[in-house]
Design a protein around this motif. Structure first.
Motif, PDB file in Angstrom:
ATOM      1  N   ARG A  68       0.852  -1.187   0.000  1.00 21.99           N
ATOM      2  CA  ARG A  68       0.000   0.000   0.000  1.00 21.99           C
ATOM      3  C   ARG A  68       0.884   1.231   0.000  1.00 21.99           C
ATOM      4  O   ARG A  68       1.832   1.322   0.782  1.00 21.99           O
ATOM      5  CB  ARG A  68      -0.929   0.032   1.224  1.00 21.99           C
ATOM      6  CG  ARG A  68      -1.928   1.202   1.171  1.00 21.99           C
ATOM      7  CD  ARG A  68      -2.802   1.249   2.405  1.00 21.99           C
ATOM      8  NE  ARG A  68      -2.053   1.682   3.570  1.00 21.99           N
ATOM      9  CZ  ARG A  68      -2.516   1.585   4.814  1.00 21.99           C
ATOM     10  NH1 ARG A  68      -3.690   1.038   5.047  1.00 21.99           N
ATOM     11  NH2 ARG A  68      -1.795   2.023   5.829  1.00 21.99           N
ATOM     12  N   PRO A 119       0.059   5.258  -0.023  1.00 21.73           N
ATOM     13  CA  PRO A 119      -0.763   6.462  -0.117  1.00 21.73           C
ATOM     14  C   PRO A 119      -0.038   7.538  -0.928  1.00 21.73           C
ATOM     15  O   PRO A 119       1.192   7.534  -1.012  1.00 21.73           O
ATOM     16  CB  PRO A 119      -0.932   6.896   1.347  1.00 21.73           C
ATOM     17  CG  PRO A 119      -0.662   5.663   2.145  1.00 21.73           C
ATOM     18  CD  PRO A 119       0.364   4.904   1.367  1.00 21.73           C
ATOM     19  N   THR A 178      -4.295   0.911  10.065  1.00 23.40           N
ATOM     20  CA  THR A 178      -3.810   2.212   9.572  1.00 23.40           C
ATOM     21  C   THR A 178      -4.627   2.703   8.383  1.00 23.40           C
ATOM     22  O   THR A 178      -4.162   3.566   7.635  1.00 23.40           O
ATOM     23  CB  THR A 178      -2.328   2.111   9.176  1.00 23.40           C
ATOM     24  OG1 THR A 178      -2.171   1.105   8.147  1.00 23.40           O
ATOM     25  CG2 THR A 178      -1.471   1.735  10.371  1.00 23.40           C
ATOM     26  N   ARG A 179      -5.822   2.167   8.230  1.00 24.20           N
ATOM     27  CA  ARG A 179      -6.691   2.588   7.125  1.00 24.20           C
ATOM     28  C   ARG A 179      -6.900   4.109   7.180  1.00 24.20           C
ATOM     29  O   ARG A 179      -7.093   4.697   8.240  1.00 24.20           O
ATOM     30  CB  ARG A 179      -8.030   1.864   7.219  1.00 24.20           C
ATOM     31  CG  ARG A 179      -8.985   2.181   6.055  1.00 24.20           C
ATOM     32  CD  ARG A 179     -10.274   1.402   6.197  1.00 24.20           C
ATOM     33  NE  ARG A 179     -10.056  -0.034   6.050  1.00 24.20           N
ATOM     34  CZ  ARG A 179     -10.215  -0.918   7.015  1.00 24.20           C
ATOM     35  NH1 ARG A 179     -10.583  -0.517   8.235  1.00 24.20           N
ATOM     36  NH2 ARG A 179      -9.999  -2.202   6.791  1.00 24.20           N
ATOM     37  N   ASP A 180      -6.836   4.737   6.015  1.00 24.06           N
ATOM     38  CA  ASP A 180      -7.039   6.186   5.870  1.00 24.06           C
ATOM     39  C   ASP A 180      -5.921   7.010   6.489  1.00 24.06           C
ATOM     40  O   ASP A 180      -6.086   8.220   6.683  1.00 24.06           O
ATOM     41  CB  ASP A 180      -8.388   6.628   6.447  1.00 24.06           C
ATOM     42  CG  ASP A 180      -9.570   5.991   5.727  1.00 24.06           C
ATOM     43  OD1 ASP A 180      -9.448   5.736   4.518  1.00 24.06           O
ATOM     44  OD2 ASP A 180     -10.592   5.740   6.387  1.00 24.06           O
ATOM     45  N   LEU A 181      -4.814   6.397   6.799  1.00 26.57           N
ATOM     46  CA  LEU A 181      -3.645   7.128   7.299  1.00 26.57           C
ATOM     47  C   LEU A 181      -2.528   7.042   6.261  1.00 26.57           C
ATOM     48  O   LEU A 181      -2.462   6.075   5.485  1.00 26.57           O
ATOM     49  CB  LEU A 181      -3.179   6.544   8.629  1.00 26.57           C
ATOM     50  CG  LEU A 181      -4.135   6.709   9.813  1.00 26.57           C
ATOM     51  CD1 LEU A 181      -3.588   5.973  11.036  1.00 26.57           C
ATOM     52  CD2 LEU A 181      -4.345   8.183  10.129  1.00 26.57           C
ATOM     53  N   ALA A 206      -5.095  11.678   4.986  1.00 29.72           N
ATOM     54  CA  ALA A 206      -5.593  10.323   4.748  1.00 29.72           C
ATOM     55  C   ALA A 206      -4.908   9.705   3.557  1.00 29.72           C
ATOM     56  O   ALA A 206      -4.671  10.341   2.543  1.00 29.72           O
ATOM     57  CB  ALA A 206      -7.104  10.363   4.511  1.00 29.72           C
ATOM     58  N   GLY A 207      -4.597   8.391   3.681  1.00 32.36           N
ATOM     59  CA  GLY A 207      -4.030   7.640   2.568  1.00 32.36           C
ATOM     60  C   GLY A 207      -5.097   6.796   1.921  1.00 32.36           C
ATOM     61  O   GLY A 207      -6.265   6.841   2.280  1.00 32.36           O
ATOM     62  N   ARG A 208      -4.665   5.991   0.958  1.00 29.94           N
ATOM     63  CA  ARG A 208      -5.605   5.105   0.286  1.00 29.94           C
ATOM     64  C   ARG A 208      -5.202   3.671   0.554  1.00 29.94           C
ATOM     65  O   ARG A 208      -4.050   3.373   0.836  1.00 29.94           O
ATOM     66  CB  ARG A 208      -5.620   5.365  -1.222  1.00 29.94           C
ATOM     67  CG  ARG A 208      -4.282   5.127  -1.898  1.00 29.94           C
ATOM     68  CD  ARG A 208      -4.404   5.356  -3.389  1.00 29.94           C
ATOM     69  NE  ARG A 208      -3.107   5.259  -4.034  1.00 29.94           N
ATOM     70  CZ  ARG A 208      -2.541   4.122  -4.394  1.00 29.94           C
ATOM     71  NH1 ARG A 208      -3.154   2.980  -4.154  1.00 29.94           N
ATOM     72  NH2 ARG A 208      -1.367   4.094  -4.985  1.00 29.94           N
ATOM     73  N   THR A 209      -6.159   2.782   0.487  1.00 23.61           N
ATOM     74  CA  THR A 209      -5.882   1.376   0.708  1.00 23.61           C
ATOM     75  C   THR A 209      -6.219   0.607  -0.545  1.00 23.61           C
ATOM     76  O   THR A 209      -6.827   1.114  -1.483  1.00 23.61           O
ATOM     77  CB  THR A 209      -6.747   0.828   1.866  1.00 23.61           C
ATOM     78  OG1 THR A 209      -8.123   1.002   1.533  1.00 23.61           O
ATOM     79  CG2 THR A 209      -6.454   1.572   3.157  1.00 23.61           C
TER      80      THR A 209
END
Length: 290
Positions: free
Chosen positions: A11, A13, A55-58, A131-134
């Protein structure tokens, strides 16, 4: 994975500020490449899944180290060299952000070597930003800058190391550590290390991680060690506990969660202290079963 690649990104982001590198186990000797369906690597996939969920959305990049050879191979220390290179590449992808290493067995040994090579990063508290992406497929990253191989695929000589003063590693979670007598602990001063070992491990003895913890603390590392009653080297028994404890610890090392009181207390102990090195893992995450 491209030819010679050391990193598979699971992953990434768009503006990642920190990373987690998972390092699987291996063998004492073996010059062949790991198989595509390598059991040691597959054993770590549930950890990657748990870390991705936590760590979803981080803006946290997740990656796995890929070794050129199945074995450590004595003084060649192939897995350590690959780990050093993988840390450097992941740090580049995160703009120099802190990296936490999660290693199992040989991967734990390689992670500790890499932590000593790159040095401590004290900026992990700012890792949680935009926020990151998964999701998405794994991305193969080609040969990163780092220690170069000699002719014929062998090491160039000397200890693997990162740039002087790089300060990249925020901490290490070492699972079922393989720690032969005489393993060096240079460069670990100030690095936060959390060991977890199953007392029924019949592949790497719990005494090995205890020795690693004692040596590392004496060298100035901040050290905590958990023991899991029963369990096994493959981390199949009590799997949910392994995953939960590792995930909670990684998040704390990155500054995304509060450090558990017993860990903070262990980190604060001086060199020479034996306290905080045999904590019961079952009470660390008491609601977890399995």
């Amino acid at each position: 994975m491209g030819d010679g690649g050391r990193l598979v990104v699971r992953r990434l982001p768009p503006r990642a500020t920190a990373g987690v590198l998972v390092l699987p186990g291996g063998r004492e000797h073996g010059l062949r490449r790991p198989a595509l369906l390598d059991l040691a690597a597959l054993r770590m996939r549930p950890f990657v899944t748990a870390l991705a969920a936590a760590t979803r959305d981080l803006p946290i990049a997740l990656a796995e180290a890929r070794y050129r050879h199945r074995g450590w191979n004595g003084e060649r220390a192939d897995a350590a060299r690959d780990a050093v290179a993988a840390v450097g590449e992941l740090s580049r992808l995160t703009g120099g952000g802190p990296v936490v290493l999660v290693g199992h067995s040989m991967g734990a040994r390689a992670a500790l070597r890499a932590a000593g090579a790159w040095g401590v990063n004290e900026a992990a508290g700012g890792a949680a930003g935009a926020a990151g992406r998964t999701g998405g497929p794994a991305v193969a990253v080609g040969e990163p800058a780092g220690p170069q191989d000699g002719a014929g695929g062998g090491p160039a000589g000397g200890e693997p190391r990162g740039p002087a003063g790089a300060g990249t590693v925020a901490g290490v979670v070492a699972l079922g550590t393989w720690w032969p007598t005489g393993e060096p602990v240079g460069g670990l001063a100030g690095v936060r290390l959390v060991f977890v070992h199953a007392l029924a491990d019949r592949v790497t003895a719990p005494d090995e991680s205890m020795q690693a913890a004692v040596q590392a603390r004496a060298a100035g590392a901040q050290v905590c060690r958990y023991e899991l009653a029963g369990g096994d080297h493959g981390m199949l028994r009590h799997a949910a506990l392994w995953h939960a404890l590792t995930t909670r610890t990684v998040c704390a090392l990155l500054g995304l969660a509060v450090t558990a009181p017993e860990v903070a207390s262990a980190f604060a102990l001086p060199p020479g202290s034996a306290d905080g090195l045999a904590l019961p893992a079952e009470t660390a995450v008491p609601r977890v079963r399995g």
